[in-house]
Design a protein around this motif. Structure first.
Motif, PDB file in Angstrom:
ATOM      1  N   TRP A 187      -7.034  66.738   4.520  1.00 43.66           N
ATOM      2  CA  TRP A 187      -5.638  67.197   4.150  1.00 43.66           C
ATOM      3  C   TRP A 187      -4.442  66.458   4.880  1.00 43.66           C
ATOM      4  CZ3 TRP A 187      -1.256  69.548   6.405  1.00 43.66           C
ATOM      5  CH2 TRP A 187      -0.520  69.977   5.603  1.00 43.66           C
ATOM      6  N   LEU A 188      -4.934  66.223   6.478  1.00 45.77           N
ATOM      7  CA  LEU A 188      -3.716  65.667   7.079  1.00 45.77           C
ATOM      8  C   LEU A 188      -3.634  64.243   6.712  1.00 45.77           C
ATOM      9  CD1 LEU A 188      -4.945  66.858  10.627  1.00 45.77           C
ATOM     10  CD2 LEU A 188      -2.681  67.466   9.322  1.00 45.77           C
ATOM     11  N   GLU A 189      -4.759  63.439   6.506  1.00 49.24           N
ATOM     12  CA  GLU A 189      -4.780  62.067   5.907  1.00 49.24           C
ATOM     13  C   GLU A 189      -3.714  62.025   4.580  1.00 49.24           C
ATOM     14  OE1 GLU A 189      -9.177  60.881   7.135  1.00 49.24           O
ATOM     15  OE2 GLU A 189      -8.681  60.775   4.718  1.00 49.24           O
ATOM     16  N   ALA A 190      -3.798  62.957   3.803  1.00 50.36           N
ATOM     17  CA  ALA A 190      -3.096  62.593   2.639  1.00 50.36           C
ATOM     18  C   ALA A 190      -1.545  63.206   2.936  1.00 50.36           C
ATOM     19  CB  ALA A 190      -3.462  63.974   1.756  1.00 50.36           C
ATOM     20  N   GLN A 207       0.148  61.730   5.554  1.00 52.39           N
ATOM     21  CA  GLN A 207       0.682  60.409   6.311  1.00 52.39           C
ATOM     22  C   GLN A 207       1.774  59.891   5.643  1.00 52.39           C
ATOM     23  OE1 GLN A 207      -2.448  57.735   7.958  1.00 52.39           O
ATOM     24  NE2 GLN A 207      -3.648  59.371   8.132  1.00 52.39           N
ATOM     25  N   PRO A 208       1.749  59.388   4.423  1.00 49.44           N
ATOM     26  CA  PRO A 208       2.991  58.750   3.746  1.00 49.44           C
ATOM     27  C   PRO A 208       4.069  59.560   3.716  1.00 49.44           C
ATOM     28  CG  PRO A 208       0.835  58.705   2.453  1.00 49.44           C
ATOM     29  CD  PRO A 208       0.595  59.706   3.408  1.00 49.44           C
ATOM     30  N   LEU A 209       4.177  60.892   3.889  1.00 55.71           N
ATOM     31  CA  LEU A 209       5.388  61.792   3.908  1.00 55.71           C
ATOM     32  C   LEU A 209       5.873  61.955   5.159  1.00 55.71           C
ATOM     33  CD1 LEU A 209       3.641  64.300   1.273  1.00 55.71           C
ATOM     34  CD2 LEU A 209       5.081  62.117   0.844  1.00 55.71           C
ATOM     35  N   LEU A 210       5.202  61.589   6.389  1.00 56.31           N
ATOM     36  CA  LEU A 210       5.568  62.021   7.616  1.00 56.31           C
ATOM     37  C   LEU A 210       6.054  60.720   8.461  1.00 56.31           C
ATOM     38  CD1 LEU A 210       2.879  64.629   8.341  1.00 56.31           C
ATOM     39  CD2 LEU A 210       4.950  64.936   7.454  1.00 56.31           C
ATOM     40  N   PRO A 211       7.052  60.952   9.407  1.00 56.87           N
ATOM     41  CA  PRO A 211       7.491  59.904  10.358  1.00 56.87           C
ATOM     42  C   PRO A 211       6.433  59.438  11.170  1.00 56.87           C
ATOM     43  CG  PRO A 211       8.212  61.923  11.294  1.00 56.87           C
ATOM     44  CD  PRO A 211       7.507  62.233   9.676  1.00 56.87           C
ATOM     45  N   ALA A 212       6.341  58.160  11.525  1.00 49.32           N
ATOM     46  CA  ALA A 212       5.488  57.301  12.373  1.00 49.32           C
ATOM     47  C   ALA A 212       4.876  58.239  13.611  1.00 49.32           C
ATOM     48  CB  ALA A 212       5.853  55.959  12.544  1.00 49.32           C
ATOM     49  N   PRO A 213       5.827  58.825  14.393  1.00 51.45           N
ATOM     50  CA  PRO A 213       5.394  59.385  15.456  1.00 51.45           C
ATOM     51  C   PRO A 213       4.483  60.727  15.352  1.00 51.45           C
ATOM     52  CG  PRO A 213       7.681  58.952  15.771  1.00 51.45           C
ATOM     53  CD  PRO A 213       7.502  58.434  14.360  1.00 51.45           C
ATOM     54  N   VAL A 225      -5.639  76.353  12.370  1.00 52.68           N
ATOM     55  CA  VAL A 225      -6.050  75.004  11.776  1.00 52.68           C
ATOM     56  C   VAL A 225      -5.570  75.202  10.046  1.00 52.68           C
ATOM     57  CG1 VAL A 225      -7.635  73.468  10.940  1.00 52.68           C
ATOM     58  CG2 VAL A 225      -7.745  74.190  13.217  1.00 52.68           C
ATOM     59  N   GLY A 226      -5.707  76.641   9.623  1.00 52.57           N
ATOM     60  CA  GLY A 226      -5.603  76.628   8.145  1.00 52.57           C
ATOM     61  C   GLY A 226      -4.331  77.317   7.674  1.00 52.57           C
ATOM     62  N   GLU A 227      -3.694  77.727   8.801  1.00 53.31           N
ATOM     63  CA  GLU A 227      -2.188  78.093   8.324  1.00 53.31           C
ATOM     64  C   GLU A 227      -1.217  77.525   9.318  1.00 53.31           C
ATOM     65  OE1 GLU A 227      -1.964  82.514   8.333  1.00 53.31           O
ATOM     66  OE2 GLU A 227      -4.040  82.810   7.820  1.00 53.31           O
ATOM     67  N   HIS A 228      -1.270  77.520  10.505  1.00 48.65           N
ATOM     68  CA  HIS A 228      -0.208  77.198  11.249  1.00 48.65           C
ATOM     69  C   HIS A 228       0.239  75.708  11.206  1.00 48.65           C
ATOM     70  CE1 HIS A 228       0.870  80.789  13.414  1.00 48.65           C
ATOM     71  NE2 HIS A 228      -0.505  81.116  13.846  1.00 48.65           N
ATOM     72  N   LEU A 229      -1.007  74.913  11.172  1.00 51.25           N
ATOM     73  CA  LEU A 229      -0.876  73.477  11.060  1.00 51.25           C
ATOM     74  C   LEU A 229      -0.342  72.954   9.685  1.00 51.25           C
ATOM     75  CD1 LEU A 229      -1.260  70.582  12.103  1.00 51.25           C
ATOM     76  CD2 LEU A 229      -3.665  70.513  11.333  1.00 51.25           C
ATOM     77  N   PRO A 230      -0.627  73.486   8.568  1.00 52.79           N
ATOM     78  CA  PRO A 230      -0.293  73.113   7.253  1.00 52.79           C
ATOM     79  C   PRO A 230       1.182  73.682   6.987  1.00 52.79           C
ATOM     80  CG  PRO A 230      -2.501  74.046   7.021  1.00 52.79           C
ATOM     81  CD  PRO A 230      -2.241  74.019   8.433  1.00 52.79           C
ATOM     82  N   GLU A 231       1.423  74.876   7.538  1.00 56.75           N
ATOM     83  CA  GLU A 231       2.762  75.513   7.384  1.00 56.75           C
ATOM     84  C   GLU A 231       3.836  74.537   8.211  1.00 56.75           C
ATOM     85  OE1 GLU A 231       2.667  79.687   8.307  1.00 56.75           O
ATOM     86  OE2 GLU A 231       1.422  79.869   6.681  1.00 56.75           O
ATOM     87  N   LEU A 232       3.463  74.370   9.194  1.00 59.71           N
ATOM     88  CA  LEU A 232       4.447  73.234   9.948  1.00 59.71           C
ATOM     89  C   LEU A 232       4.733  71.945   9.367  1.00 59.71           C
ATOM     90  CD1 LEU A 232       5.870  72.468  12.614  1.00 59.71           C
ATOM     91  CD2 LEU A 232       3.753  71.301  13.398  1.00 59.71           C
ATOM     92  N   VAL A 233       3.890  71.146   8.912  1.00 65.16           N
ATOM     93  CA  VAL A 233       3.873  70.223   7.961  1.00 65.16           C
ATOM     94  C   VAL A 233       4.600  70.391   6.727  1.00 65.16           C
ATOM     95  CG1 VAL A 233       2.575  68.202   6.832  1.00 65.16           C
ATOM     96  CG2 VAL A 233       1.749  69.069   9.002  1.00 65.16           C
ATOM     97  N   ASN A 234       4.096  71.300   5.902  1.00 71.03           N
ATOM     98  CA  ASN A 234       4.922  71.659   4.573  1.00 71.03           C
ATOM     99  C   ASN A 234       6.487  71.967   4.818  1.00 71.03           C
ATOM    100  OD1 ASN A 234       2.649  71.171   3.042  1.00 71.03           O
ATOM    101  ND2 ASN A 234       1.830  73.118   3.301  1.00 71.03           N
ATOM    102  N   GLY A 235       6.782  72.869   6.012  1.00 73.28           N
ATOM    103  CA  GLY A 235       8.021  73.117   6.384  1.00 73.28           C
ATOM    104  C   GLY A 235       8.928  71.747   6.590  1.00 73.28           C
ATOM    105  N   TYR A 293       9.507  77.611  13.167  1.00 65.73           N
ATOM    106  CA  TYR A 293      10.569  78.386  12.676  1.00 65.73           C
ATOM    107  C   TYR A 293      11.928  77.849  13.168  1.00 65.73           C
ATOM    108  CZ  TYR A 293       6.857  81.000  10.484  1.00 65.73           C
ATOM    109  OH  TYR A 293       5.814  81.621   9.646  1.00 65.73           O
ATOM    110  N   ASP A 294      12.019  77.156  14.033  1.00 67.39           N
ATOM    111  CA  ASP A 294      13.013  76.843  14.991  1.00 67.39           C
ATOM    112  C   ASP A 294      13.753  75.877  14.315  1.00 67.39           C
ATOM    113  OD1 ASP A 294      13.830  75.739  18.200  1.00 67.39           O
ATOM    114  OD2 ASP A 294      14.811  77.092  16.912  1.00 67.39           O
ATOM    115  N   GLY A 295      14.197  76.087  12.820  1.00 62.87           N
ATOM    116  CA  GLY A 295      14.901  75.258  12.385  1.00 62.87           C
ATOM    117  C   GLY A 295      14.321  74.134  11.558  1.00 62.87           C
ATOM    118  N   ALA A 296      12.893  74.088  11.581  1.00 59.24           N
ATOM    119  CA  ALA A 296      12.189  72.865  10.976  1.00 59.24           C
ATOM    120  C   ALA A 296      12.119  73.241   9.262  1.00 59.24           C
ATOM    121  CB  ALA A 296      10.720  73.043  11.404  1.00 59.24           C
TER     122      ALA A 296
END
Length: 237
Positions: free
Chosen positions: A115-118, A120-126, A162-172, A231-234
């Protein structure tokens, strides 16, 4: 002029995302293992199908005293077609945000890496660089997960991280319009908030792995207050 500048920024970001899409790299060994298992599963199915075609042709030949030249040709074409189709389909299912919440412990790390691999194209390099580090952490976590029961509180806590916090951070982050991702929000831009949040999750995975390895399951609790950064503005631009 502002509109023109904004459009130019959008074009540059789109081009950057396109380039990153071409350079997407695997994250973690568990993702590779899942892909390899899927591939060899298709090889097995193709071999069984070809074997069934050959056995069927042999039975027909025994009944009618041979299948002749055209029978051999048809058998060869049927076997090749079956192998071709079964080696192409089905595609490996792509994990989703929802499916990660319910993945079994044995495949959770690998599916998260895929899921993280998919993303990559939508996220900044850092952020992509930190996701590579998270892949290493997930590889280290996977053997520890095999020691847990599916219904253990520890297993639920790992799924939450792994299944909630991580995806929600990226999707946010992904939900924020591109024109706002560079704007300051409470002292940080959304990109900086994303990177900070990924670093926190990376460290939390390391902590969880150590606690499981030491048998300190009573101490295993995902510290939500540290993950409130998402949630801090992300996601509230």
């Amino acid at each position: 002029m502002n509109n023109i500048a904004s459009q130019s920024d959008e074009i540059i970001r789109a081009a950057s995302n396109s380039l990153r899409a071409q350079k997407t790299v695997p994250i973690g060994m568990k993702a590779r293992a899942l892909r390899k298992a899927h591939f060899w599963g298709k090889v097995r199915n193709a071999a069984l199908a070809v074997g069934a075609v050959l056995i069927g042709a042999g039975i027909v030949g025994a009944v009618i005293d041979g299948i002749g030249f055209w029978g051999v040709m048809i058998t060869g074409i049927a076997g090749a077609a079956a192998a071709f189709v079964l080696m192409r389909y089905p595609d490996m299912p792509m994990p989703t945000t929802e499916s990660l919440k319910h993945s079994d412990l044995e495949t959770l790390a690998g599916k998260t890496e895929i899921w993280l691999e998919a993303q990559q194209p939508l996220l900044p390099a850092p952020a992509v660089k930190i996701m590579q580090d998270i892949g290493v952490r997930l590889d280290q976590l996977a053997p520890q997960l095999s020691t847990l029961n599916e219904n253990d509180p520890a297993a639920r806590e790992v799924r939450k991280l792994v299944g909630e916090h991580l995806p929600e951070l990226v999707n946010g982050y992904k939900r924020i319009p591109a024109s706002l991702k560079q704007q300051d929000n409470k002292g940080k831009t959304p990109e900086e908030q994303l990177v900070s949040g990924l670093k926190l999750i990376d460290r939390e995975i390391e902590t969880v792995t150590g606690q499981i390895a030491r048998g300190e399951l009573d101490k295993l609790a995902i510290r939500d207050r540290y993950l409130e950064l998402r949630y801090d503005g992300a996601g509230d631009q």
